[in-house]
Design an enzyme around this catalytic site. Structure first.
Site: not given
Ligand code: GLC
Ligand code: MG
Length: 702
Positions: A327, A393
């Site tokens: 993440d 991500e």
């Molecule tokens: C990522 C997740 C999101 C979350 C963020 C902070 O972007 O997909 O849902 O709020 O990280 O952890």
């Protein structure tokens, strides 16, 4: 006799089984018994025998009446039998050698196997909204009532759904212990499963059941921040805490004269105009948070913190987790000099849309951290059949920056960065064939050689696709991501065309992304779409569940669900998993066209008409442009949604074919004598060059 029997039994072990030795034809004591002869022959022929000396003196020549051929063939010294024996022996050895060489040859010519994360789509489960089957006992709910929050027992209950879909890889959004400020992305214990989801017992059971079904489980890994309720932060933020010294450098602390002495202009992702710095009176310092103030950023320059994170990964891998979706990696490091981020337009307020996040995102050093995790995952990927998958991500506007998360040959990172090109495409201006073609090529052209792409259209942070572009184009998108090279990912409910729920009452709303996170619509009965029976769901069920739900779509052969199932099974074909991908010119104004081909198999032409207007039917004529490759006709093998004029099995005329608006179709065809990817003017891509060998029935490198 009994001693002879014993002898045969002793010394002929491995040559013949005791029970197959025939009984003598006569019982007279003067007659030489076949068994005795047998043993003599064995010895004289040089077969291993510990008793040869005592028996070799017996003279037994000539054929013996009553001896079956098999026995003579085995032991006789007569020439014809010796020959036959030698020839048979030769044949056996030759066959063995041939088989061994064949196996070696097949190993040598076979391309590396594709792994689960390449052959199966990845299904994203938002556990809070998938299925509510359980409640923590201490809530003391009456029998039959549940808490309205999805849980891991719910996922276990629905595992057969994934078998039905044909999906083998499940990614679960965070299920760790959490105060749920950011729905689980604020973690208070990285090694515990929240009680709401069923705790560790449920997780152990889920892992086991998933693995029993031959499926894989991918967890979210959140390294950038913890919850402010995490014991690390509790200690770090309180100089009087007994473990203050241990944890004081676990987060990003910066001194200030007072609460107004904000270190710089860095803003948080979520509170658009709000500073990413929050004052802590106890320390008289600010801490940094790229997201909510309840999510303090960990100090990833502290090697102890880095080791903690490695240890968390080890913990879950030892539990059997197959991979991680990592993440918010762009946010891991910030510039130590703390300079203001450059402002785009100084006349406008400083907010995340008006700064260049030069010092707060994708800052130098992040790739070393990701590569280090990849190496750790590799350490846990050595057993046969075990591979720890990693997807990352990172949202950026810059394709090179995104693709850097593949790492390099020397320092590989994720198996792929998640591809947000389709999620971030502007619904008004970019959902057309030209832009889509551009986006696909943007990824394919820039991706490092030998790496694997992925595609996705929805997730828990963005409006659902049918709400952005309508159901027709949502189907088109599914056709596209399922037939492009690489791994398609989809978000729970995509497969039935779930839409955003924009009717969430203020008193039930808890996040700006609620609309795309409402309960899964399993059926049209009851009040809660089968998400739970007797409960108040944590977010209201979208009222379109009466029409949009799994059960009804199961029964409708033309539904979105049935289309997804057809696509998933189609995608198992070699030509989609391993074949060349060649993008063609956009056809008839708004039709995306590409070819998948694998030498030795028939080819596929994918046509997707992005025009959704009533007058959007297009007549495609491809013969003129591609007459060197395309035959006169092919066969329609897939249609995204039925339509009077187009159906599976129909002949497709490359010289003139009417394609209805917002439809994706696939045509199978036998190529002309030139392979498409061999034409120099075509832009084609392949992961590993392979051909299908019809004679052997295998795919081989070529
Ligand atoms: C990522 C997740 C999101 C979350 C963020 C902070 O972007 O997909 O849902 O709020 O990280 O952890
Ligand atoms: Mg950070």
């Amino acid at each position: 006799m009994s001693s002879n029997n014993a002898y045969v039994n002793d010394d002929a072990v491995g040559m013949t089984s005791f029970s197959t030795v025939p009984e003598p034809t006569s019982s007279s004591s003067s007659e030489v018994q076949p068994y005795e002869l047998d043993e003599v022959k064995i010895n004289e022929s040089g077969f291993k025998s510990s008793r040869s000396s005592s028996l070799s003196s017996i003279d037994h020549d000539g054929p013996y009446a009553g001896m079956p051929k098999e026995v003579l063939l085995k032991y006789s010294r007569q020439k014809k039998f010796v020959w036959a024996r030698n020839i048979l022996f030769g044949i056996v050895i030759l066959t063995i050698l041939t088989l061994i060489s064949l196996v070696i040859a097949i190993i040598v010519i076979s391309p590396p196997c594709l792994d689960y994360w390449q052959t199966s789509p990845i299904y994203q489960i938002y556990p809070k909204s998938f299925k509510d089957s359980w409640s923590p006992p201490d809530l003391g709910l009456p029998d039959g009532e549940t808490d309205g929050i999805g849980d891991l027992y719910g996922v276990i209950d629905q595992l057969s759904y994934f078998e039905e879909l044909g999906v083998r890889v499940l990614w679960l959004n965070p299920i760790y212990e959490s105060p749920q400020k950011d729905n689980g992305y604020d973690i208070s214990d990285f090694r515990a499963i929240d009680e709401t989801f069923g705790g560790m017992d449920a997780m152990d059971k889920l892992i086991e059941e998933i693995h029993n079904l031959g499926m894989k489980i991918v967890m979210d890994f959140v390294p950038n921040h913890s919850s402010n309720q995490h014991k690390w932060f509790q200690a770090s933020s309180d100089p009087n805490h007994e473990e203050y010294d241990t944890y004081k450098d676990y987060y990003m602390w910066v001194a200030g004269a007072n609460a107004n002495d904000i270190p710089n202009n860095w803003v948080s992702e979520f509170d658009n105009t709000t500073s990413a710095w929050t004052w802590n009176a106890a320390r008289e310092e600010f801490y940094y948070h790229g997201f909510y103030a309840e999510q303090p950023d960990l100090n990833l320059r502290n090697s102890v913190v880095k080791e903690e994170l490695r240890d968390i990964l080890r913990f879950w891998m030892e539990k059997g987790v197959d991979g991680f979706r990592c993440d918010a990696l762009a946010y891991m490091l910030e510039a130590e000099h703390l300079r203001d981020n450059p402002v785009v337009d100084s006349a406008l307020p400083v907010n995340k849309a008006n700064i260049y996040a030069d010092y707060t995102q994708n800052y130098k050093g992040v790739h070393d951290i990701v590569a280090d995790w990849r190496a750790l995952l590799d350490e846990y990927s050595t057993e046969p059949g075990v591979y720890r998958f990693m997807q990352t991500e990172v949202y950026t506007d810059n394709i090179e920056e995104t693709l850097r998360y593949y790492g390099t040959e020397r320092a590989p990172e994720g198996d792929f960065p998640m591809n947000f090109l389709l999620i971030t495409a502007d619904p008004d201006t970019e959902w057309n064939a030209t832009s889509m073609s551009g986006k696909v090529l943007e990824w394919m052209r820039n991706m490092p050689a030998g790496r694997w792409p992925s595609w996705t259209v929805s997730n828990h942070d963005n409006s659902r696709l049918p709400s952005r572009v309508g159901w027709g184009l949502a189907r088109c998108a599914a056709v596209m991501i399922m037939t492009l090279p690489g791994t398609p990912g989809f978000y729970y409910g995509d497969e039935i065309g779930m839409t955003d729920n924009n009717n969430i009452p203020a008193d039930q709303s808890n996040d700006f992304r609620d609309p795309e996170r409402t309960p899964m619509q399993w059926n049209g009965d009851g009040d809660f779409a089968g998400f739970c029976e007797n409960c108040e769901p944590w977010l209201p069920v979208n009222q379109d569940y009466v029409d949009i739900n799994v059960e009804d779509q199961r029964a409708d052969s033309d539904s979105m669900l049935q289309m997804y199932k057809r696509l998933i099974s189609l995608r198992q074909e070699m030509v989609y998993q391993r074949g060349y991908f060649c993008m063609l010119e956009v056809q008839a104004g708004n039709t995306l066209a590409f070819i998948r081909e694998l030498p030795g198999l028939s080819s596929r032409l994918v046509l997707i008409n992005f025009d959704e207007s009533a007058s959007g039917d297009s007549t495609i004529n491809m013969n003129l442009e591609y007459d060197r490759y395309l035959p006169a006709t092919g066969t329609v093998t897939f249609v995204s949604q039925s339509s009077g004029s187009v159906e599976v099995g129909r002949q497709f005329d490359f010289g003139g074919f009417a394609l209805p608006a917002s439809r994706g179709i696939i045509i199978d065809f036998e190529r002309q004598d030139t392979l498409f990817h061999e034409g120099g003017e075509n832009e084609c891509f392949i992961h590993t060059k392979v051909c299908y060998d019809k004679a052997l029935g295998i795919v081989k490198t070529c």
